[in-house]
Design an enzyme around this catalytic site. Sequence first.
Site, PDB file in Angstrom:
ATOM      1  N   CYS B  33     -57.329  44.861  31.973  1.00 32.53           N
ATOM      2  CA  CYS B  33     -55.963  44.732  32.478  1.00 32.53           C
ATOM      3  C   CYS B  33     -55.599  45.860  33.432  1.00 32.53           C
ATOM      4  CB  CYS B  33     -54.979  44.697  31.333  1.00 32.53           C
ATOM      5  SG  CYS B  33     -55.342  43.410  30.151  1.00 32.53           S
ATOM      6  N   ASP B  35     -55.232  49.170  32.753  1.00 31.84           N
ATOM      7  CA  ASP B  35     -54.684  50.432  32.267  1.00 31.84           C
ATOM      8  C   ASP B  35     -55.099  50.794  30.845  1.00 31.84           C
ATOM      9  OD1 ASP B  35     -52.950  48.425  31.383  1.00 31.84           O
ATOM     10  OD2 ASP B  35     -51.371  49.011  32.764  1.00 31.84           O
ATOM     11  N   CYS B  58     -52.366  52.623  37.054  1.00 33.03           N
ATOM     12  CA  CYS B  58     -51.599  52.743  38.283  1.00 33.03           C
ATOM     13  C   CYS B  58     -50.695  53.972  38.253  1.00 33.03           C
ATOM     14  CB  CYS B  58     -50.767  51.484  38.477  1.00 33.03           C
ATOM     15  SG  CYS B  58     -49.593  51.213  37.153  1.00 33.03           S
ATOM     16  N   CYS B 102     -46.124  49.432  31.405  1.00 35.99           N
ATOM     17  CA  CYS B 102     -46.750  50.760  31.357  1.00 35.99           C
ATOM     18  C   CYS B 102     -46.004  51.660  30.375  1.00 35.99           C
ATOM     19  CB  CYS B 102     -46.745  51.424  32.729  1.00 35.99           C
ATOM     20  SG  CYS B 102     -47.745  50.575  33.945  1.00 35.99           S
TER      21      CYS B 102
END
Lengths: 390, 141
Positions: B33, B35, B58, B102
């Site tokens: 994915c 992360d 990211c 995130c």
Amino acid sequence: MTEKRYVYADNAATTRVLPQILEAMTPYYLEEFGNASSGLYSYGQRARAALEDARARCAKMLGCDAEELYFTSGGTESDNWAILGALRAKKDKKHVISSSIEHPAVRNTLLRLEKEEGYEITWLPVYEEGIVRVEDLEAALRDDTALVCVMYANNEIGTIQPIRELAAIAHAKKVPFFCDAVQAVGHVDLDLHELGVDLLSLSGHKLHTPKGIGALYIKKGMWIKNLIEGGGQEKRKRSGTENVAGAVALATALEYMCGEEGKRERERILALRETLIDGLLEIPHVRLNGDRTRRLPGNVNVSCRFIEGEGLIMWLDLMGVAASTGSACSTASLDPSHVLLAIGLPHEIAHGSLRLTLDVDNTEEDVEFILDAVKKTLERLRAMSPLCQE
Amino acid sequence: MYSEKVMDHFQNPRNVGTIADANGVGEVGNAKCGDIMKIFLKIEDDVIVDVKFQTFGCGAAIATSSMATELIKGKPISEALTLTNKAVVEALDGLPPVKLHCSVLAEEAVKSAIADYYTKIGREIDFDLGCGGCCDHCDHH
């Protein structure tokens, strides 16, 4: 961060308008601003003359007849028009063949036709090298195939497809062939009559015109339905007030990019590309995506292990380099680019992709600068990556 | 796209690295994915005396990891367990909607590291760990 230098290396996204192109088009904003369809008075007549002159110049550079070129707003419109227009012209056939690495302007148009209008799409594989194989097209063609759509050169990995061979295979089964050549026109040798495609799209801003001008080539004898209805401009095929300045810009751009100087530039850019690829491959855990030789002169696409592309692009921007990535970390799906998955990259490698696209403004110093920036950025991001144990 | 705070934590992430003698380590997310967050805790008398992180991801993933570590450093475990993804987002002056996952990962990474500590000292895990991205579905973050 003391360097003030900034290198633009995202020319596949868009290009700088060249001064001579801006200069050539400016009179059609400031003085000769007439409506090319207002033919009763001299302003309109002069605009019409400029438009047709631009069309003839574009046709000459592309190796087609002027009557076969229709100006549009750009690549996306041309792609939509070619596909929808060709399919609606023969509604009894519901099968389309395309490649698995098409630009979203083609891919999403086809996906919608599949979802909403009962079309069946065959997506040809491209293998690790990122190139469609002729025998796969041959095997996929059916009696109900209405259209074959394969791009000339891929926008992410720059791979060049064997269009002439593919078009010949399609024609042997009497299936028309559409080629999205937005990334290729002006960057490779391309002669439309020799190429043998029925429809071909191109966009100006990939070759140094402003955004908002493109064209669709429709081969003589090929009939497609209209996409945009209105006042009947472009021989009743594409309505909308003609973008005379844009057409002049496109003609000027094609003369430069496909002319002697443009061809010399291609050679120079190709050499820069090779230096850049060599330098990047010296960095540990970096691989090149797509065939090394059958690719656009300015395209470099690598995957850098242990890092994610968005952070890489953001950090490169801070270092003074504009680049792009196929990591779709900023999209809702979080899936990386379909192109990188199509060449067989696992998700985690695709997430670390970096596209650098060079063009006429780039220099050897730029390449050195980019290499230094990428090395430093990778060191930094890898140092904080839990995947990197070195 | 990102707030100044996010850009600051992306450019100058706090508490990057590992802790050799960490007594609580948590890793969430997965490479598929795009992360992964790994958090290292040094806990003494139920207080987080040191924290470090490593992140593959990211700009938002790096910034949320950095901010989460700042928010729990020096705090008692009980307080760290109340850290929500919302608090991380607010401390960063917001995140674009597509990046909210995130912050969820950052919250879950902290909880996962505390759960590891609990396991090591034989304490029962009495809090919700969240999904932790282990399901391999990127849209479940």
